[in-house]
Design a protein around this motif. Structure first.
Motif, PDB file in Angstrom:
ATOM      1  N   MET A  20       0.850  -1.188   0.000  1.00 38.45           N
ATOM      2  CA  MET A  20       0.000   0.000   0.000  1.00 38.45           C
ATOM      3  C   MET A  20       0.887   1.240   0.000  1.00 38.45           C
ATOM      4  O   MET A  20       1.861   1.318   0.741  1.00 38.45           O
ATOM      5  CB  MET A  20      -0.916  -0.006   1.229  1.00 38.45           C
ATOM      6  N   GLY A  21       0.533   2.219  -0.843  1.00 37.63           N
ATOM      7  CA  GLY A  21       1.334   3.428  -0.953  1.00 37.63           C
ATOM      8  C   GLY A  21       1.018   4.420   0.141  1.00 37.63           C
ATOM      9  O   GLY A  21       0.257   4.148   1.077  1.00 37.63           O
ATOM     10  N   PHE A  22       1.611   5.584   0.005  1.00 42.48           N
ATOM     11  CA  PHE A  22       1.429   6.650   0.984  1.00 42.48           C
ATOM     12  C   PHE A  22       0.433   7.682   0.473  1.00 42.48           C
ATOM     13  O   PHE A  22       0.400   8.003  -0.716  1.00 42.48           O
ATOM     14  CB  PHE A  22       2.773   7.330   1.277  1.00 42.48           C
ATOM     15  N   ASP A  23      -0.350   8.230   1.402  1.00 44.88           N
ATOM     16  CA  ASP A  23      -1.293   9.289   1.038  1.00 44.88           C
ATOM     17  C   ASP A  23      -0.570  10.612   0.792  1.00 44.88           C
ATOM     18  O   ASP A  23      -0.985  11.410  -0.045  1.00 44.88           O
ATOM     19  CB  ASP A  23      -2.322   9.478   2.161  1.00 44.88           C
ATOM     20  N   VAL A  24       0.493  10.857   1.577  1.00 44.12           N
ATOM     21  CA  VAL A  24       1.280  12.084   1.425  1.00 44.12           C
ATOM     22  C   VAL A  24       2.755  11.733   1.583  1.00 44.12           C
ATOM     23  O   VAL A  24       3.122  10.706   2.163  1.00 44.12           O
ATOM     24  CB  VAL A  24       0.890  13.151   2.474  1.00 44.12           C
ATOM     25  N   ASP A  25       3.602  12.621   1.073  1.00 47.30           N
ATOM     26  CA  ASP A  25       5.039  12.452   1.270  1.00 47.30           C
ATOM     27  C   ASP A  25       5.454  12.925   2.664  1.00 47.30           C
ATOM     28  O   ASP A  25       6.398  12.394   3.243  1.00 47.30           O
ATOM     29  CB  ASP A  25       5.808  13.259   0.220  1.00 47.30           C
ATOM     30  N   LEU A  26       4.744  13.923   3.163  1.00 48.67           N
ATOM     31  CA  LEU A  26       5.076  14.491   4.460  1.00 48.67           C
ATOM     32  C   LEU A  26       3.823  14.893   5.201  1.00 48.67           C
ATOM     33  O   LEU A  26       2.944  15.543   4.637  1.00 48.67           O
ATOM     34  CB  LEU A  26       5.967  15.738   4.289  1.00 48.67           C
ATOM     35  N   PHE A  27       3.756  14.489   6.469  1.00 46.00           N
ATOM     36  CA  PHE A  27       2.700  14.981   7.346  1.00 46.00           C
ATOM     37  C   PHE A  27       3.371  15.736   8.486  1.00 46.00           C
ATOM     38  O   PHE A  27       4.180  15.185   9.223  1.00 46.00           O
ATOM     39  CB  PHE A  27       1.846  13.846   7.902  1.00 46.00           C
ATOM     40  N   VAL A  28       2.999  17.012   8.643  1.00 49.80           N
ATOM     41  CA  VAL A  28       3.549  17.860   9.691  1.00 49.80           C
ATOM     42  C   VAL A  28       2.524  17.994  10.804  1.00 49.80           C
ATOM     43  O   VAL A  28       1.373  18.378  10.553  1.00 49.80           O
ATOM     44  CB  VAL A  28       3.915  19.253   9.151  1.00 49.80           C
ATOM     45  N   ILE A  29       2.931  17.701  12.024  1.00 48.66           N
ATOM     46  CA  ILE A  29       2.060  17.876  13.178  1.00 48.66           C
ATOM     47  C   ILE A  29       2.504  19.149  13.892  1.00 48.66           C
ATOM     48  O   ILE A  29       3.570  19.193  14.504  1.00 48.66           O
ATOM     49  CB  ILE A  29       2.127  16.676  14.136  1.00 48.66           C
ATOM     50  N   GLY A  30       1.701  20.194  13.785  1.00 40.43           N
ATOM     51  CA  GLY A  30       2.019  21.469  14.409  1.00 40.43           C
ATOM     52  C   GLY A  30       2.158  22.583  13.402  1.00 40.43           C
ATOM     53  O   GLY A  30       2.949  22.492  12.464  1.00 40.43           O
ATOM     54  N   GLY A  31       1.370  23.647  13.596  1.00 41.26           N
ATOM     55  CA  GLY A  31       1.375  24.771  12.662  1.00 41.26           C
ATOM     56  C   GLY A  31       2.087  25.990  13.180  1.00 41.26           C
ATOM     57  O   GLY A  31       1.693  27.118  12.887  1.00 41.26           O
ATOM     58  N   GLY A  32       3.152  25.774  13.952  1.00 40.26           N
ATOM     59  CA  GLY A  32       3.968  26.889  14.411  1.00 40.26           C
ATOM     60  C   GLY A  32       5.072  27.217  13.432  1.00 40.26           C
ATOM     61  O   GLY A  32       5.076  26.744  12.288  1.00 40.26           O
ATOM     62  N   SER A  33       6.036  27.992  13.883  1.00 43.50           N
ATOM     63  CA  SER A  33       7.063  28.528  12.984  1.00 43.50           C
ATOM     64  C   SER A  33       7.834  27.446  12.242  1.00 43.50           C
ATOM     65  O   SER A  33       8.046  27.532  11.028  1.00 43.50           O
ATOM     66  CB  SER A  33       8.031  29.394  13.786  1.00 43.50           C
ATOM     67  N   GLY A  34       8.299  26.424  12.966  1.00 40.60           N
ATOM     68  CA  GLY A  34       9.069  25.374  12.319  1.00 40.60           C
ATOM     69  C   GLY A  34       8.246  24.517  11.399  1.00 40.60           C
ATOM     70  O   GLY A  34       8.672  24.179  10.283  1.00 40.60           O
ATOM     71  N   GLY A  35       7.040  24.171  11.837  1.00 42.95           N
ATOM     72  CA  GLY A  35       6.194  23.300  11.032  1.00 42.95           C
ATOM     73  C   GLY A  35       5.736  23.932   9.735  1.00 42.95           C
ATOM     74  O   GLY A  35       5.780  23.301   8.674  1.00 42.95           O
ATOM     75  N   VAL A  36       5.295  25.194   9.803  1.00 49.19           N
ATOM     76  CA  VAL A  36       4.790  25.824   8.581  1.00 49.19           C
ATOM     77  C   VAL A  36       5.921  26.079   7.600  1.00 49.19           C
ATOM     78  O   VAL A  36       5.720  25.985   6.377  1.00 49.19           O
ATOM     79  CB  VAL A  36       4.023  27.132   8.882  1.00 49.19           C
ATOM     80  N   ARG A  37       7.136  26.395   8.086  1.00 44.57           N
ATOM     81  CA  ARG A  37       8.247  26.585   7.155  1.00 44.57           C
ATOM     82  C   ARG A  37       8.594  25.271   6.447  1.00 44.57           C
ATOM     83  O   ARG A  37       8.789  25.243   5.229  1.00 44.57           O
ATOM     84  CB  ARG A  37       9.469  27.122   7.894  1.00 44.57           C
ATOM     85  N   ALA A  38       8.664  24.188   7.203  1.00 44.83           N
ATOM     86  CA  ALA A  38       8.978  22.897   6.602  1.00 44.83           C
ATOM     87  C   ALA A  38       7.928  22.496   5.577  1.00 44.83           C
ATOM     88  O   ALA A  38       8.257  22.033   4.465  1.00 44.83           O
ATOM     89  CB  ALA A  38       9.088  21.833   7.690  1.00 44.83           C
TER      90      ALA A  38
END
Length: 447
Positions: free
Chosen positions: A1-19
């Motif tokens: 089974m494949g992946f739904d996304v390449d990246l899942f970020v948990i957290g919408g603060g400064s580091g998360g939104v930049r990544a």
């Protein structure tokens, strides 16, 4: 089974939104991000940004007093907290909208709900949805810490300070770090009677000479400071009766600023096999990678250097490394920072104490009354300080206690990052008349 996304970020603060933005917008990755509260995280919503705006608000009474000494008829009148709070709320809404637009504009799918780690490649959303991700980035930041004691449910934390219905007349701040000292200066400037209790001297992790000057200036402004104090209990009645040992005093509000802890509780990290350190921080290597190869973490949740610009750099480096074929690590050495007390404190590199513990050093320092305050009859004090290696002559530490010290230390940090020596500072011609010229005119060490 494949992946739904390449990246899942948990957290919408400064580091998360930049990544997320860099991975999706610049490198074409399929990215999703979950934020359970408000986009922008601590810095934008309940930290740096609203705090700095409150610093500005609190500075006007002193500016008006100074203006009168310069010949102006100036009076700021009464402070309208509800009016300021309304404008502050609107500004935070605007900034949150910009952060959200940056995500959606880059093609990031945003989930406005809590997310937890369900496995090395699985994230579970609060609505029960499971998302399979090739990579997971934990960027959940940190939260204020309040110890257990009777009555601790009555205290405020820094998260609460920007939405108070009214300003208290008498405020107790428990803590001695930069958050405690900044709020002490802010609230005193807004007309609140401020008391600070702490177990140890204030700002104890910083250069001691600078910390003592700031503490003295806080006391000179009428902030009551008591060390050797911890809270035993708080009883709510006609105000809050706060007891420490044999001392009991009553306040209208109590702010606890005794540190922050990484936001990892209930995230499912341990169950997924991720190693956490003793304080709950996510253990990562120089590439921000955990012991589980598909899971990474950046920002305050790793408890490396808990500053917004550091989190942003870590998030950007992660995205470039994993998705941009441009492997790079973040250099955590010589990171400048500012403490927005009155006066401000800008610092970069080693304190005198830390440098002496490492090698033989020379200390150059200049303490003086700045021209602007001196003319107005004020008793402000400024301190410029360089800690220099005897062996290499490199400037190991630069510490500035002065108005706008944050602006000055940013520029000094560039020279330090380039490896500047004391002689190179000396070879730089002074800009006169300025406070900063003292950084290049100190010829003889004071010790």
């Amino acid at each position: 089974m494949g992946f739904d996304v390449d990246l899942f970020v948990i957290g919408g603060g400064s580091g998360g939104v930049r990544a997320a933005r860099v991975a999706a917008g610049e490198h074409g990755a399929r990215v999703a991000l979950a934020e359970e509260y408000r986009m922008g995280g601590t810095c934008v919503i309940r930290g740096c940004v609203p705090k700095k705006l409150m610093v500005y608000a609190s500075s006007f009474p002193a500016l008006a007093e100074e203006a009168r000494a310069y010949g102006w008829s100036a009076d700021v009148g009464a402070f309208d907290w509800p009016a300021f709070r309304g404008r502050l709320s609107a500004e935070l809404d605007r900034l949150e909208g910009l952060y959200r637009k940056g995500q959606t504009g880059a093609g990031v799918t945003v989930h406005d709900q809590r997310a937890t780690v369900a496995g090395p490649h699985e994230v579970r959303l609060a609505d029960g949805t499971t998302v399979r991700a090739k990579h997971i980035l934990v960027a959940t930041g940190a939260r204020p810490f309040v110890p257990e004691f009777p009555g601790n449910e009555h205290v405020l934390t820094s998260n609460d300070m920007f939405g108070l219905d009214t300003l208290p007349r008498r405020l107790l701040i428990v803590g001695g770090g930069f958050i405690a000292c900044e709020f002490a200066c802010i609230m005193e400037g807004l007309g609140v009677e401020v008391t600070v209790w702490n177990r140890s001297p204030l700002l104890r992790v910083f250069d001691r000479e600078c910390a003592e000057l700031i503490t003295a200036r806080m006391a000179a402004r009428g902030i009551r400071i008591a060390t050797g104090r911890t809270v035993d209990r708080i009883v709510k009645g006609d105000g809050l009766a706060v007891t420490s040992g044999e001392v009991t005093e009553t306040f209208d509000a109590v702010l606890y600023a005794t540190g922050r802890v990484p936001n990892t509780e209930g995230l499912g990290l341990t169950e997924a096999g991720v190693t956490l350190r003793g304080n709950g921080a996510v253990a990562v290597d120089d590439w921000s990678q955990t012991n589980v190869p598909s899971i990474f973490a950046v920002g305050d949740v790793t408890d490396r250097i808990n500053l917004t610009p550091v989190a942003i750099r870590e998030g950007h480096a992660f995205a470039d490394t994993v998705f941009g074929a441009n492997p790079r690590r973040v250099d955590h050495d010589l990171v400048a920072s500012a403490v927005f007390t009155r006066p401000e404190f800008g610092t970069c590199g080693l304190s005198e104490e830390a440098a002496r513990a490492r090698e033989e050093v020379e200390v150059y320092a200049a303490g003086f009354r700045p021209m602007r305050a001196s003319f107005a009859g004020g008793d402000e004090k400024v301190l410029m300080k360089l800690v220099v290696s005897r062996a290499t002559r490199r400037v190991l530490g630069c510490h500035i206690v002065a108005p706008d010290a944050g602006e000055m230390i940013q520029l000094a940090a560039i020279a330090m990052k380039m490896g500047a020596t004391k002689e190179q500072f000396d070879a730089t011609c002074a800009v006169h008349p300025t406070m900063a010229e003292e950084l290049v005119t100190m010829r003889k060490p004071v010790r």
